[in-house]
Structure formats: C-alpha cells, structure tokens
Motif scaffolding. Structure first.
Motif, PDB file in Angstrom:
ATOM      1  N   MET A 120      42.540  38.761  45.299  1.00 59.31           N
ATOM      2  CA  MET A 120      41.192  39.302  45.515  1.00 59.31           C
ATOM      3  C   MET A 120      40.445  39.529  44.207  1.00 59.31           C
ATOM      4  SD  MET A 120      42.011  42.066  48.568  1.00 59.31           S
ATOM      5  CE  MET A 120      43.356  42.913  47.724  1.00 59.31           C
ATOM      6  N   LEU A 121      40.932  38.982  43.106  1.00 59.42           N
ATOM      7  CA  LEU A 121      40.389  39.280  41.777  1.00 59.42           C
ATOM      8  C   LEU A 121      38.974  38.752  41.562  1.00 59.42           C
ATOM      9  CD1 LEU A 121      41.135  40.350  38.865  1.00 59.42           C
ATOM     10  CD2 LEU A 121      41.765  37.979  38.358  1.00 59.42           C
ATOM     11  N   LYS A 122      38.686  37.577  42.064  1.00 58.19           N
ATOM     12  CA  LYS A 122      37.485  36.827  41.661  1.00 58.19           C
ATOM     13  C   LYS A 122      36.191  37.348  42.286  1.00 58.19           C
ATOM     14  CE  LYS A 122      35.556  32.238  42.211  1.00 58.19           C
ATOM     15  NZ  LYS A 122      35.720  30.988  42.960  1.00 58.19           N
ATOM     16  N   VAL A 123      36.266  38.082  43.390  1.00 61.41           N
ATOM     17  CA  VAL A 123      35.041  38.482  44.089  1.00 61.41           C
ATOM     18  C   VAL A 123      34.774  39.984  43.963  1.00 61.41           C
ATOM     19  CG1 VAL A 123      33.865  38.574  46.321  1.00 61.41           C
ATOM     20  CG2 VAL A 123      35.120  36.523  45.662  1.00 61.41           C
ATOM     21  N   ASN A 124      35.565  40.812  44.624  1.00 60.08           N
ATOM     22  CA  ASN A 124      35.231  42.239  44.651  1.00 60.08           C
ATOM     23  C   ASN A 124      35.329  42.916  43.289  1.00 60.08           C
ATOM     24  OD1 ASN A 124      34.619  42.100  47.348  1.00 60.08           O
ATOM     25  ND2 ASN A 124      36.594  42.874  48.045  1.00 60.08           N
ATOM     26  N   PRO A 125      36.450  42.784  42.554  1.00 62.61           N
ATOM     27  CA  PRO A 125      36.478  43.402  41.227  1.00 62.61           C
ATOM     28  C   PRO A 125      35.404  42.862  40.294  1.00 62.61           C
ATOM     29  CG  PRO A 125      38.699  42.872  41.950  1.00 62.61           C
ATOM     30  CD  PRO A 125      37.759  42.213  42.917  1.00 62.61           C
ATOM     31  N   ALA A 126      35.169  41.546  40.353  1.00 60.80           N
ATOM     32  CA  ALA A 126      34.144  40.955  39.482  1.00 60.80           C
ATOM     33  C   ALA A 126      32.750  41.442  39.857  1.00 60.80           C
ATOM     34  CB  ALA A 126      34.218  39.435  39.552  1.00 60.80           C
ATOM     35  N   THR A 127      32.478  41.610  41.148  1.00 60.21           N
ATOM     36  CA  THR A 127      31.193  42.151  41.576  1.00 60.21           C
ATOM     37  C   THR A 127      31.019  43.579  41.078  1.00 60.21           C
ATOM     38  OG1 THR A 127      31.127  40.759  43.563  1.00 60.21           O
ATOM     39  CG2 THR A 127      29.743  42.719  43.560  1.00 60.21           C
ATOM     40  N   ALA A 128      32.047  44.403  41.276  1.00 63.56           N
ATOM     41  CA  ALA A 128      31.976  45.791  40.825  1.00 63.56           C
ATOM     42  C   ALA A 128      31.770  45.868  39.319  1.00 63.56           C
ATOM     43  CB  ALA A 128      33.252  46.537  41.230  1.00 63.56           C
ATOM     44  N   ASP A 129      32.481  45.022  38.573  1.00 62.57           N
ATOM     45  CA  ASP A 129      32.341  45.011  37.121  1.00 62.57           C
ATOM     46  C   ASP A 129      30.922  44.595  36.722  1.00 62.57           C
ATOM     47  OD1 ASP A 129      34.022  45.128  34.503  1.00 62.57           O
ATOM     48  OD2 ASP A 129      32.880  43.264  34.327  1.00 62.57           O
ATOM     49  N   LEU A 284      37.697  38.220  33.831  1.00 62.97           N
ATOM     50  CA  LEU A 284      38.745  38.172  34.850  1.00 62.97           C
ATOM     51  C   LEU A 284      40.108  38.531  34.267  1.00 62.97           C
ATOM     52  CD1 LEU A 284      37.740  35.084  37.022  1.00 62.97           C
ATOM     53  CD2 LEU A 284      37.279  37.505  37.408  1.00 62.97           C
ATOM     54  N   ASN A 285      40.369  38.164  33.016  1.00 64.05           N
ATOM     55  CA  ASN A 285      41.635  38.557  32.399  1.00 64.05           C
ATOM     56  C   ASN A 285      41.710  40.067  32.193  1.00 64.05           C
ATOM     57  OD1 ASN A 285      43.548  36.334  31.768  1.00 64.05           O
ATOM     58  ND2 ASN A 285      41.751  35.426  30.814  1.00 64.05           N
ATOM     59  N   ARG A 286      40.593  40.662  31.815  1.00 63.24           N
ATOM     60  CA  ARG A 286      40.574  42.121  31.661  1.00 63.24           C
ATOM     61  C   ARG A 286      40.833  42.803  33.002  1.00 63.24           C
ATOM     62  NH1 ARG A 286      36.174  45.091  32.469  1.00 63.24           N
ATOM     63  NH2 ARG A 286      34.744  43.366  31.975  1.00 63.24           N
ATOM     64  N   LEU A 287      40.187  42.313  34.053  1.00 66.76           N
ATOM     65  CA  LEU A 287      40.389  42.889  35.379  1.00 66.76           C
ATOM     66  C   LEU A 287      41.807  42.638  35.888  1.00 66.76           C
ATOM     67  CD1 LEU A 287      36.959  41.903  36.965  1.00 66.76           C
ATOM     68  CD2 LEU A 287      37.672  44.177  36.207  1.00 66.76           C
ATOM     69  N   ALA A 288      42.354  41.443  35.597  1.00 70.48           N
ATOM     70  CA  ALA A 288      43.727  41.137  36.006  1.00 70.48           C
ATOM     71  C   ALA A 288      44.717  42.084  35.342  1.00 70.48           C
ATOM     72  CB  ALA A 288      44.068  39.691  35.665  1.00 70.48           C
ATOM     73  N   GLY A 289      44.431  42.454  34.094  1.00 67.63           N
ATOM     74  CA  GLY A 289      45.289  43.415  33.416  1.00 67.63           C
ATOM     75  C   GLY A 289      45.305  44.756  34.123  1.00 67.63           C
ATOM     76  N   LYS A 290      44.154  45.193  34.605  1.00 66.16           N
ATOM     77  CA  LYS A 290      44.082  46.450  35.348  1.00 66.16           C
ATOM     78  C   LYS A 290      44.835  46.343  36.677  1.00 66.16           C
ATOM     79  CE  LYS A 290      39.609  47.884  33.399  1.00 66.16           C
ATOM     80  NZ  LYS A 290      40.094  49.135  32.780  1.00 66.16           N
ATOM     81  N   VAL A 291      44.695  45.191  37.346  1.00 66.26           N
ATOM     82  CA  VAL A 291      45.416  44.967  38.596  1.00 66.26           C
ATOM     83  C   VAL A 291      46.923  45.003  38.354  1.00 66.26           C
ATOM     84  CG1 VAL A 291      45.938  43.257  40.375  1.00 66.26           C
ATOM     85  CG2 VAL A 291      43.557  43.697  39.724  1.00 66.26           C
TER      86      VAL A 291
END
Length: 335
Positions: A120-129, A284-291
C-alpha cells in the motif's frame, strides 16, 4: 499466467474476472520480471472499473494502481535490482501474477518489511506525504484538520504529522473510529457528518480553543467543503484531494475574500507525472523505511485470492469498511 481483468465497465462483481493472459517470457535489456505478491484495491481502481475515473481505458484492461513483489528475472544490463529483491513497481496493471517493468520504474524496498503494508506504499502514504509537504509550509506545533480521517490516507496523515510534531483535528462519521485514531497519535477526533458548518466550527473551537488551523484536507467535497472551510483559521488552505460525496465543492464564497481562504487541489496521479523519478524514489524510500520500522501502517480488513478478485473488489466498494482490501497474487509469498 493469471490476471484480474475487465472487458467492460460495470459493477465490480459483474465485470472483474480472473483470466488467463500470455506469459511474459524472458526480460529484454533493461527490463525486469516481477512476481507480484500483493496488490490493494484503491478508490481509483473502483472508479476505473465502473467507468467513472478521469481517463478511459482500452479493453481488456488489468486494473491495479500499486502493489509489491519480488524480482524473478532480470534482463541484460540491469544493475539496480537483482533476483529476489523486494520491489514496488511504478506502472499500473498490478492485478496479475507477473509484471514486466523497466528497471528505472522499480522502487527497491526493505527486504524484511511487512508485505501487506509495503503493498500500500505508493498511494495512501504518498498522498498523505504530499498533503503535508506540498502545502503550507508546516512547522512544529501547527494544526491541520482532515475529514475521512479513518480512511487509508487519513491514518497516514495522523502518523506522518505526529512524526513532525504537527497536530491533527480529525473528523469521522462513526464513533467506533475514534479510539483507533487516537491510538495512532491523533490529537483530536470529532464525530460529525459535516452537514452544519456552524456546529463543526463550534466543536473544533471547543476542542482546541483559539489555535489556528493552517491546512484542511478534504476527501469528500460537496457541502463538506463548506463545513471544513468554516472551521479553518484565517489565511488557511483547504486542499481537496477526493470527491467521495460525488458533488462539486460547495462553500461560502466570503471565506475566500473575507478570511483569505485558499482553495487548492491535490491529485497524486498529477504529482507522479510532474515529479522526477529520483525524487519519487527518495519519497517512497523514506516512507518504506517508516513502514519497515513499524511507524507507518494502515489497517487491512481482508485479503482475497486472485481467483476471487471480483468478490474482493465488491467488498472494497462497500461503505463502512475498517481497512483496505488486498488481493493475494502469489499465496506463497503474500504472507
């Protein structure tokens, strides 16, 4: 090879079918075959299936805006990934067992990360960011407000805002959504149907006093936009990123010239089109790190096998869900 496909627009249960499609064969130079593990069902997928999205498609069409999988084969000259790497593909059409992707359109993610969350990384986290970083700018201690706060984007906004010490006022329609959001780090959660601007404004004031709300995130539009606008501070920005209410934005025009309200829009598809690939990869790499660290997550309500993709899409289309619906494209690696 199996894929979920549509050959016409319609209700998800009626038109989404699991079908056989041609095998991909060996990847050519600079190309990578990804064996997909999981793909979520997003609102954009459902709108596309029904024929209500911003673009028409050619049939047969394989839906899917995002997902996660493992590199199965690499073509000549591929250096950024190798067989076995866990990756998030940038192209659409993820509801199939395998994807053929250009090397530069893959985001390598932590090998030990939770597959369901990385899917689910590419849509919801990226939108929120994007909502938190493209507007404002925000500083520690600032307030933002959002509706549909218990949705996938809303949950991510709460967690990402807490990481930067930005406080959130969260509007939901059901009382059972309050405690889960507070557990994620929400500062204020209010139950309101957004039908009465004066009522919402009073409730927000009671919760946070004279604190200034700098940004509002609106996923509904229609009359909800007017209620949100009434509760924002002078000079605030109201960012519309969805139209779940299926109606045009409706608000008191005086908010624009008497209160300095700025009405903005954010569409993740446009952001991806306009943003260089290296920046997309960095985000996306930054968000993936948080995930991977467990500090960014979204609820999952159910996982369906690919053979039941139609049932999965119908489930995702029902109101009142508590989490995302995923399709398991490779049961052996889907977790």
């Amino acid at each position: 090879m199996k894929a979920a496909s549509i050959s016409k627009y319609g209700a998800p249960l009626d038109v989404v079918e699991c079908v056989d499609v041609a095998d991909l064969g060996e990847p050519g130079a600079g190309r990578v075959v990804v064996r997909m593990a999981l793909a979520p069902i997003n609102p954009a997928d459902l709108l596309t299936i029904k024929g209500d999205y911003a673009r028409d498609v050619e049939f047969p069409f394989i839906p899917g805006t995002e997902g996660v999988g493992r590199v199965e084969a690499v073509g000549e000259g591929v250096a950024a990934v190798e067989v076995g790497d866990l990756v998030v593909p940038m192209p659409r059409g993820t509801w199939q067992e395998r994807l053929l992707v250009r090397e530069n359109l893959l985001i390598k993610v932590p090998a030990g990360g939770p597959l369901r969350q990385l899917a689910m990384l590419k849509v919801n986290p990226a939108t929120a960011d994007g909502l938190l970083s493209e507007f404002g700018p925000l500083e520690a201690g600032d307030w933002v407000m959002q509706n549909v706060a218990n949705g996938g984007v809303g949950q991510c906004v709460v967690q990402l805002a807490a990481d930067i010490d930005v406080k959130t006022v969260n509007i939901v329609r059901r009382g059972d959504a309050v405690d889960p959001l507070l557990a994620l780090g929400a500062n204020v959660v209010l139950v309101d149907d957004l039908s009465d601007p004066a009522r919402l404004k009073a409730a927000v004031h009671e919760a946070i006093g004279d604190a200034h709300i700098k940004l509002g995130f609106d996923a509904i539009a229609g009359p909800a936009s007017g209620a949100m606008a009434a509760a924002l501070g002078d000079g605030a920005e109201l960012v519309v990123y969805g139209t779940q209410g299926q109606a045009p934005v409706q608000l008191d025009g005086r908010r624009l010239f008497q209160n300095g309200l700025a009405l903005r829009g954010f569409w993740l598809t446009a952001w991806y089109r306009a943003t260089p690939l290296d920046k997309i990869g960095s985000v996306l790499n930054r968000l993936a790190g948080k995930v991977a660290a467990g500090t960014l997550r979204s609820e999952v309500e159910a996982v369906y096998p690919l053979a039941q993709a139609g049932e999965a899409a119908a489930h995702a289309d029902r109101p009142g869900r508590s989490g995302k619906i995923l399709i398991a494209l490779d049961p052996e690696t889907a977790g």
